[in-house]
Design an enzyme around this catalytic site. Structure first.
Site, mmCIF file in Angstrom:
data_model
loop_
_atom_site.group_PDB
_atom_site.id
_atom_site.type_symbol
_atom_site.label_atom_id
_atom_site.label_comp_id
_atom_site.label_asym_id
_atom_site.label_seq_id
_atom_site.Cartn_x
_atom_site.Cartn_y
_atom_site.Cartn_z
ATOM 1 N N HIS A 158 0.813 -1.222 0.000
ATOM 2 C CA HIS A 158 0.000 0.000 0.000
ATOM 3 C C HIS A 158 0.849 1.277 0.000
ATOM 4 O O HIS A 158 0.721 2.141 -0.858
ATOM 5 C CB HIS A 158 -0.879 0.049 1.252
ATOM 6 C CG HIS A 158 -1.763 -1.134 1.464
ATOM 7 N ND1 HIS A 158 -2.892 -1.342 0.721
ATOM 8 C CD2 HIS A 158 -1.688 -2.163 2.340
ATOM 9 C CE1 HIS A 158 -3.491 -2.446 1.143
ATOM 10 N NE2 HIS A 158 -2.783 -2.961 2.115
HETATM 11 C C1 BDR Z 1 -2.637 1.001 5.415
HETATM 12 O O1 BDR Z 1 -2.835 0.560 6.763
HETATM 13 C C2 BDR Z 1 -1.639 0.050 7.277
HETATM 14 O O2 BDR Z 1 -1.855 -1.207 7.849
HETATM 15 C C3 BDR Z 1 -0.640 0.025 6.150
HETATM 16 O O3 BDR Z 1 0.661 0.364 6.646
HETATM 17 C C4 BDR Z 1 -1.147 1.054 5.191
HETATM 18 O O4 BDR Z 1 -0.659 2.343 5.505
HETATM 19 C C5 BDR Z 1 -3.388 0.069 4.487
HETATM 20 O O5 BDR Z 1 -4.748 0.076 4.798
#
Ligand code: BDR
Ligand code: CA
Length: 304
Positions: free
Chosen positions: A234
């Site tokens: 992500h």
């Molecule tokens: C986001 O939430 C976190 O768990 C990850 O680092 C990312 O920033 C994804 O939903």
């Protein structure tokens, strides 16, 4: 001239990977790293950020920020990132000193002192960013763009509606997206397709000390599944965008954050084009998966 960036983060395994690339990319000058409670609590996210900065022997200053969201009760994501947020690799203890002030003050100081506009990248909940804009609105004219990982138009990853970074602090997100600044936002529609598959992860394992470190973290990461689809990178999308915007497609639109009720933290986007006079974000809508994956591997290959 290198692009000046401040990265507000909650490491977190995909955060660690995003920092790895950002800290070493020759087109970026990371002016400051700031931490926020998110994937794990603020003590852990700050310790984890120290570890990544130490690993690459970077002099980049680090400031600790908000330990709780603006209004909602804090909830972590340790089920995806492990209890400490970055388990799996044996980083040495860090003796790195933090900047003295709260991250919101340090971000403000950095932005006002900079000789050019600064890009703020947020890859955790938006608590620090919202406080910054509310407390020090004078920074706005020195902010080039805010690049956010957060939100979803394809269902959530915390419940059926909300993505984690926005769910933790929806009020902060609402403040930031309506700040009038240039907002570029990467939600799950794109970031859940930002995948590294098993073959990529095996390749990374062989890429020096950095590859070994990332491989160890990735094998403890539950964001996706290694056997079937791959692991979701992500947060790396935001960094990739800074240097390779061609890998994504965008839509200028209106985005609203649900603040209460069962859908709190959901992001609602004006795909019906009803509010074309209220466009407040540039939303990522497409990713070239092959180019993204090749880019990550090439970036890691360059490192120690
Ligand atoms: C986001 O939430 C976190 O768990 C990850 O680092 C990312 O920033 C994804 O939903
Ligand atoms: Ca994150």
């Amino acid at each position: 001239m290198k692009r000046k960036v401040i990265i507000d983060t909650d490491p977190g395994i995909d955060d660690a990977a995003a920092l790895t690339i950002a800290l070493n990319n020759p087109e970026l000058k990371v002016e400051l790293v700031s931490t926020v409670a998110g994937n794990v609590n603020l003590d852990y996210t700050t310790e984890n950020a120290k570890k990544i900065l130490d690993f690459f022997e970077k002099e980049v200053p680090l400031a600790a920020g908000s330990s709780i969201p603006l209004l909602r009760e804090y909830e972590d994501a340790s089920e995806f990132h492990g209890e400490t947020g970055m388990g799996g690799y044996d980083f040495p203890e860090s003796s790195r000193q933090l900047l003295p002030e709260h991250a919101v003050v340090e971000i403000k100081n950095k932005i006002l002192a900079a000789d050019a506009k600064v890009t703020l990248v947020t890859i955790g909940p938006l608590t620090n960013a919202a406080l910054l804009l509310n407390m020090y609105p004078e920074v706005k004219e020195k902010i080039e763009e805010i690049v956010i990982m957060g939100g979803s138009t394809v269902g959530g990853n915390t419940n059926s509606a909300a993505e984690f970074n926005i769910k933790v602090d929806p009020h902060a997100a609402q403040i930031v997206v309506n700040s009038g600044l240039q907002i570029t936002i990467f939600g799950l529609r794109v970031t859940s397709k930002a995948l590294l598959n098993k073959r990529d992860i095996e390749l990374i394992k062989g890429l020096g000390q950095t590859g070994d470190m990332l491989y160890s973290l990735f094998t403890h990461y539950r964001g996706g599944d290694l056997e079937k689809h791959g692991l979701m990178m992500h947060d790396i999308c935001t960094i990739c965008y800074l240097v390779r915007p061609d890998i994504f497609k965008f839509k200028e639109t209106h985005l609203e954050v649900a603040l209460a009720g069962p859908a709190a933290g959901a992001t609602v986007v004006d795909f019906a084009a009803r509010y074309t006079d209220r466009k407040n974000v540039k939303l990522a809508v497409k990713i070239d998966q092959k180019k993204f994956r090749d880019w990550i591997l090439a970036e890691i290959k360059k490192l120690k």
